[in-house]
Motif scaffolding. Structure first.
Motif, short mmCIF file in Angstrom:
data_model
loop_
_atom_site.label_atom_id
_atom_site.label_comp_id
_atom_site.label_asym_id
_atom_site.label_seq_id
_atom_site.Cartn_x
_atom_site.Cartn_y
_atom_site.Cartn_z
N VAL A 204 0.84 -1.19 0.00
CA VAL A 204 0.00 0.00 0.00
C VAL A 204 0.88 1.25 0.00
CG1 VAL A 204 -1.65 1.36 1.36
CG2 VAL A 204 -1.93 -1.12 1.17
N VAL A 205 0.60 2.15 -0.92
CA VAL A 205 1.27 3.45 -0.96
C VAL A 205 0.19 4.52 -1.00
CG1 VAL A 205 2.81 4.99 -2.23
CG2 VAL A 205 3.29 2.53 -2.16
N LEU A 206 0.29 5.50 -0.12
CA LEU A 206 -0.64 6.63 -0.12
C LEU A 206 0.02 7.80 -0.83
CD1 LEU A 206 -1.75 6.49 3.63
CD2 LEU A 206 -2.71 5.23 1.70
N LEU A 207 -0.77 8.52 -1.59
CA LEU A 207 -0.29 9.75 -2.23
C LEU A 207 -1.14 10.91 -1.70
CD1 LEU A 207 0.18 8.53 -5.91
CD2 LEU A 207 1.97 8.89 -4.19
N ASN A 208 -0.51 11.79 -0.97
CA ASN A 208 -1.21 12.92 -0.37
C ASN A 208 -1.27 14.08 -1.35
OD1 ASN A 208 -2.34 14.81 1.30
ND2 ASN A 208 -0.72 14.79 2.83
N THR A 209 -2.48 14.49 -1.70
CA THR A 209 -2.66 15.61 -2.62
C THR A 209 -2.22 16.94 -2.02
OG1 THR A 209 -4.92 16.03 -1.83
CG2 THR A 209 -4.66 14.51 -3.71
N ASN A 210 -2.11 16.98 -0.68
CA ASN A 210 -1.79 18.23 0.02
C ASN A 210 -2.83 19.32 -0.27
OD1 ASN A 210 0.66 17.68 1.54
ND2 ASN A 210 1.57 17.30 -0.46
N VAL A 211 -4.06 18.88 -0.47
CA VAL A 211 -5.14 19.83 -0.64
C VAL A 211 -6.30 19.39 0.24
CG1 VAL A 211 -6.24 18.62 -2.59
CG2 VAL A 211 -6.53 21.07 -2.35
N LYS A 212 -6.99 20.37 0.82
CA LYS A 212 -8.18 20.10 1.61
C LYS A 212 -9.18 21.19 1.26
CE LYS A 212 -10.32 17.72 4.87
NZ LYS A 212 -10.70 16.32 4.68
N HIS A 213 -10.12 20.85 0.41
CA HIS A 213 -11.09 21.85 -0.02
C HIS A 213 -12.05 22.20 1.11
CE1 HIS A 213 -9.73 21.94 -4.15
NE2 HIS A 213 -9.73 20.62 -4.17
N SER A 214 -12.39 23.46 1.20
CA SER A 214 -13.13 23.95 2.37
C SER A 214 -14.55 23.40 2.46
CB SER A 214 -13.19 25.48 2.35
OG SER A 214 -13.80 25.93 1.15
N LEU A 215 -15.08 22.87 1.36
CA LEU A 215 -16.46 22.39 1.42
C LEU A 215 -16.57 21.00 2.03
CD1 LEU A 215 -17.62 21.14 -2.09
CD2 LEU A 215 -15.28 21.77 -1.63
N ALA A 216 -15.46 20.40 2.47
CA ALA A 216 -15.48 18.99 2.86
C ALA A 216 -16.51 18.68 3.95
CB ALA A 216 -14.09 18.56 3.31
N SER A 217 -16.50 19.41 5.06
CA SER A 217 -17.38 19.02 6.17
C SER A 217 -18.84 19.31 5.85
CB SER A 217 -16.97 19.72 7.46
OG SER A 217 -17.00 21.12 7.31
N SER A 218 -19.14 20.45 5.20
CA SER A 218 -20.53 20.74 4.86
C SER A 218 -21.05 19.77 3.80
CB SER A 218 -20.67 22.18 4.38
OG SER A 218 -19.90 22.39 3.21
N ALA A 219 -20.19 19.43 2.83
CA ALA A 219 -20.59 18.49 1.79
C ALA A 219 -20.82 17.10 2.37
CB ALA A 219 -19.53 18.43 0.69
N TYR A 220 -20.02 16.73 3.35
CA TYR A 220 -20.20 15.45 4.04
C TYR A 220 -21.61 15.38 4.63
CZ TYR A 220 -19.42 11.73 7.47
OH TYR A 220 -19.52 10.57 8.21
N ASN A 221 -22.00 16.40 5.36
CA ASN A 221 -23.34 16.41 5.96
C ASN A 221 -24.42 16.43 4.89
OD1 ASN A 221 -22.29 16.30 8.56
ND2 ASN A 221 -22.27 18.52 8.81
#
Length: 384
Positions: A204-221
């Motif tokens: 397993v290899v993870l590739l981190n995009t180094n991005v966190k879009h601000s809509l993540a938590s609201s879009a999750y809900n």
């Protein structure tokens, strides 16, 4: 992290030795995304990146917190617990609140928190914090809680103090994982089995995009609400249905698709993701790693097109993975809109591939690409 280093840092802040130090790991999820809050199946395991919490009892009712990552302290007391705008203390205070609501005996305490789970990478640092605090306080005050109860407490802490209506997977993986295995967790009744994660010639290899879009938590809900809408529409005819776990494609086509296309797509994704997970488990048991990888590729396409939680950076990395014979499977992992892709890669090829990808990714998005090499690990443990 070194035991002595944690102890020294705690002592430098609080002028006392910690009574105990615990670690609780981050997690990866092989497959089964956004199924946990729909009473489906997930397939996570803990990784060798963890949150460390040092704790010491106080002789008053005050709570003193220090986060090494942010170089910030926070003070409150047991009588004044409330969510704070500062953010990070909520994952700790929410756990304390849950313990108090259960009538469990706590006093004030000092807490120092540090870790090497990359923040914002979708490796569930928040659940690791909640489980480390829950496991630590359980040991410090001899509260008698079992691991499943500590996972539930962590989940409720996130609901009430962090404001994210997460499922149980992340907390469960952080506290109940077993090195060398994935946990096949039934999120309906919390029954679980361990499935050996034996990848043979792959890793397993993870590739981190180094991005966190601000809509993540609201879009999750929002996604969660879409699923609940699908269930509500079906319950009008089938009142025995409790969640998407009970729903068939025929029900979705008959009762949801004609009136709510978005809820239909989200429901379709969840039903088919559970099927993909079962096929992935069959592939693992059979030792057929390319078949496992195929389910990851299928999952990503559905996460991107049906559940709509991917982003251009994640899609780019999965598209690149599809071009390489040495990569048999890849998908976005976690809530979405950033974080990591999880990739099943020929052993020894991961670094070379990441080095090849990095300039392409930099050119496309003006972002650094960070590979993360992980091993499985046990759930929450006492360091001392």
């Amino acid at each position: 992290m070194e035991r002595q280093q944690l102890s020294d840092q705690f002592k430098a802040i609080y002028h006392q030795e910690p009574d105990l130090v615990v670690k609780s790991p981050g997690r990866i999820n092989i497959i089964g995304e956004h199924t946990d809050y729909n009473e489906g199946f997930v397939l996570p395991t803990a990784i060798d990146k963890a949150i460390y919490v040092a704790l010491g009892k106080r002789d008053d009712q005050e709570i003193h917190l220090y986060a090494a990552d942010f170089k910030e302290s926070y003070h409150t007391d047991l009588q004044s617990l409330a969510p704070t705008d500062k953010g990070w203390p909520n994952y700790i205070l929410g756990v304390v609140n849950q313990l108090l609501e259960r009538g469990l005996p706590l006093t004030g305490f000092n807490l120092f928190i540090d870790g090497d789970v990359p923040l914002g990478a979708g490796l569930s640092s928040s659940a690791a914090v909640e489980c480390a605090v829950g496991y630590g306080l359980n040991n410090l005050y001899d509260l008698g809680l079992d691991r499943v109860e500590i996972a539930k407490i962590g989940q409720l802490a996130e609901h009430t103090y962090a404001g994210v209506k997460c499922g149980i997977m992340d907390q469960f993986a952080s506290i109940l994982s077993k090195a060398g295995n994935v946990v096949k967790l039934d999120c309906r009744d919390l029954s679980y089995t361990y499935v050996p994660l034996e990848l043979g010639d792959y890793e397993v290899v993870l590739l981190n995009t180094n991005v966190k879009h601000s809509l993540a938590s609201s879009a999750y809900n929002d996604r969660r609400q879409s699923c609940e809408t699908a269930v509500a529409l079906i319950q009008e005819k089938y009142p025995e249905v409790n969640s998407l776990r009970d729903v068939t494609m025929e029900m979705l086509l008959e009762l949801v698709k004609p009136v709510n296309e978005d809820s239909f797509n989200k429901g379709k994704f969840v039903i088919e993701e559970n099927e993909r997970l079962n096929k992935a488990c069959d592939a693992l048991i059979a030792g057929d790693i390319p078949a496992l990888g195929e389910q990851l590729f299928l999952a990503h396409d559905a996460l991107s097109n049906e559940y709509e939680v991917s982003c251009k950076e994640l899609d780019f990395l999965v598209d690149q993975a599809k071009k390489k014979d040495e990569v048999v499977g890849a998908r976005m992992m976690g809530g979405g809109f950033g974080g990591c892709t999880i990739n099943i890669v020929k052993k020894g090829y991961g670094k070379q591939w990441a080095d090849e990808l990095a300039p392409l990714y930099q050119e496309a998005f003006d972002l650094e690409l960070t590979p993360i090499f992980v091993k499985t690990d046990n759930g929450s443990e006492l360091v001392y």
